[in-house]
Design a protein around this motif. Structure first.
Motif, PDB file in Angstrom:
ATOM      1  N   LEU A  56      10.507  -7.727  13.955  1.00 14.61           N
ATOM      2  CA  LEU A  56       9.897  -8.983  13.158  1.00 14.61           C
ATOM      3  C   LEU A  56       9.033  -9.858  13.824  1.00 14.61           C
ATOM      4  O   LEU A  56       8.574 -10.868  13.356  1.00 14.61           O
ATOM      5  N   TYR A  72      12.996   1.112  12.734  1.00 11.32           N
ATOM      6  CA  TYR A  72      13.901   0.870  11.612  1.00 11.32           C
ATOM      7  C   TYR A  72      15.263   1.677  11.546  1.00 11.32           C
ATOM      8  O   TYR A  72      16.440   1.458  11.588  1.00 11.32           O
ATOM      9  N   SER A 102      16.036  -0.176   1.672  1.00 13.78           N
ATOM     10  CA  SER A 102      14.880  -1.267   2.212  1.00 13.78           C
ATOM     11  C   SER A 102      13.911  -0.501   2.773  1.00 13.78           C
ATOM     12  O   SER A 102      12.649  -0.757   2.543  1.00 13.78           O
ATOM     13  N   GLN A 107       8.753   0.532   3.472  1.00 15.06           N
ATOM     14  CA  GLN A 107       7.887   1.742   4.352  1.00 15.06           C
ATOM     15  C   GLN A 107       7.218   2.707   3.101  1.00 15.06           C
ATOM     16  O   GLN A 107       6.215   3.077   3.387  1.00 15.06           O
ATOM     17  N   ASP A 154       8.236 -14.538   9.166  1.00 17.83           N
ATOM     18  CA  ASP A 154       8.175 -13.371  10.012  1.00 17.83           C
ATOM     19  C   ASP A 154       7.107 -12.162   9.756  1.00 17.83           C
ATOM     20  O   ASP A 154       6.568 -12.498   8.710  1.00 17.83           O
TER      21      ASP A 154
HETATM   22  P1  TMP Z   1      15.882  -9.966   6.777  1.00 15.74           P
HETATM   23  O1  TMP Z   1      17.011  -9.421   7.603  1.00 15.74           O
HETATM   24  O2  TMP Z   1      15.592 -11.412   6.988  1.00 15.74           O
HETATM   25  O3  TMP Z   1      15.879  -9.640   5.347  1.00 15.74           O
HETATM   26  O4  TMP Z   1      14.392  -9.103   7.412  1.00 15.74           O
HETATM   27  C1  TMP Z   1      14.340  -7.882   7.638  1.00 15.74           C
HETATM   28  C2  TMP Z   1      12.887  -7.749   7.256  1.00 15.74           C
HETATM   29  O5  TMP Z   1      12.512  -6.088   7.779  1.00 15.74           O
HETATM   30  C3  TMP Z   1      12.762  -7.773   5.868  1.00 15.74           C
HETATM   31  O6  TMP Z   1      11.286  -8.302   5.665  1.00 15.74           O
HETATM   32  C4  TMP Z   1      12.624  -6.320   5.312  1.00 15.74           C
HETATM   33  C5  TMP Z   1      12.285  -5.434   6.371  1.00 15.74           C
HETATM   34  N1  TMP Z   1      13.022  -4.107   6.657  1.00 15.74           N
HETATM   35  C6  TMP Z   1      11.874  -3.199   6.354  1.00 15.74           C
HETATM   36  O7  TMP Z   1      10.646  -3.149   6.175  1.00 15.74           O
HETATM   37  N2  TMP Z   1      12.629  -1.838   6.407  1.00 15.74           N
HETATM   38  C7  TMP Z   1      13.752  -1.716   6.436  1.00 15.74           C
HETATM   39  O8  TMP Z   1      14.235  -0.396   6.494  1.00 15.74           O
HETATM   40  C8  TMP Z   1      14.618  -2.663   6.530  1.00 15.74           C
HETATM   41  C9  TMP Z   1      16.322  -2.485   6.814  1.00 15.74           C
HETATM   42  C10 TMP Z   1      14.174  -4.144   6.651  1.00 15.74           C
END
Ligand code: TMP
Length: 208
Positions: A56, A72, A102, A107, A154
């Motif tokens: 992030l 991830y 997610s 992705q 972020d």
């Molecule tokens: P959050 O915990 O505030 O939701 O932030 C996690 C960030 O990471 C959010 O922008 C989504 C991103 N993310 C991905 O791009 N791929 C993933 O597999 C996961 C779990 C989160």
């Protein structure tokens, strides 16, 4: 519903309110005397939190899509082995902010990696553990982004509106493709109104 482990994941675009709803859901289970383990992906385990910081950090804007995908998955595998599997084995309810959907939404649909690549990576990262139910909190990308960036964006939130729109569309598509596991919850409304929708959406896996 006995004391069998229950794995619930919460999904949606940044700012959709899933963390607030996760806390309310956890309280509802606790009121029933259930042990609840609250997690966030990426994160929760010590190593996974370190990877989260890397993922992030807005300074890591040179990160390529494949590196992002694998980080991830690495964070997720550690969380699953260290926290999810033991919790489910002792009959706890695991309420996790985000999981492998997610990765499809961000992705694959967001970044443009192929669905096959992401599916293969997800199998490793999840260690074969699938959620019993997944809630997608649906909110227009504009409103979600305004909420999410209120206190500074972020690295992912900084991707902007078109990216967030693709992510939202991705979630809606998965919900159609996985109608048994994935339930879409309208995230517009007060915290209480949305919580009531959550309870309804989980009626087949939990009674409150
Ligand atoms: P959050 O915990 O505030 O939701 O932030 C996690 C960030 O990471 C959010 O922008 C989504 C991103 N993310 C991905 O791009 N791929 C993933 O597999 C996961 C779990 C989160």
């Amino acid at each position: 519903m006995g004391n069998e482990g229950l794995f619930i994941t919460l999904e949606g675009v940044d700012g959709c309110g899933k963390s607030t709803q996760g806390a309310l859901l956890a309280s509802a289970f606790e009121t029933q005397g259930r042990e609840v383990v609250r997690l966030r992906d990426p994160g929760s385990a010590r190593l996974s939190e370190k990877l989260r910081l890397m993922l992030l950090d807005p300074g890591n804007d040179d990160m390529c899509d494949e590196c992002e995908l694998l980080l991830y998955e690495a964070a997720r595998a550690q969380m699953v082995r260290e926290l999810v599997e033991p919790a489910l084995a002792r009959g706890a309810v695991v309420v996790c902010d985000r999981f492998y959907d997610s990765t499809f939404a961000y992705q694959a649909t967001g970044r443009g990696l192929s669905a096959e690549t992401v599916a293969a990576a997800n199998r490793i990262g999840s260690c074969g553990v699938d959620p019993d139910a997944t809630l997608v909190f649906d909110l227009a990308a504009e409103e979600a982004l305004a909420r999410a960036t209120h206190e500074g964006a972020d690295r992912l939130e900084g991707e902007g509106m078109r990216f967030q729109r693709r992510v939202r569309d991705g979630y809606i598509q998965f919900a159609k493709d996985n109608p048994t596991r994935v339930r879409v919850v309208d995230a517009v409304g007060t915290v209480e109104v949305v919580h009531a929708r959550v309870v309804t959406a989980l009626a087949d896996v939990a009674t409150f």
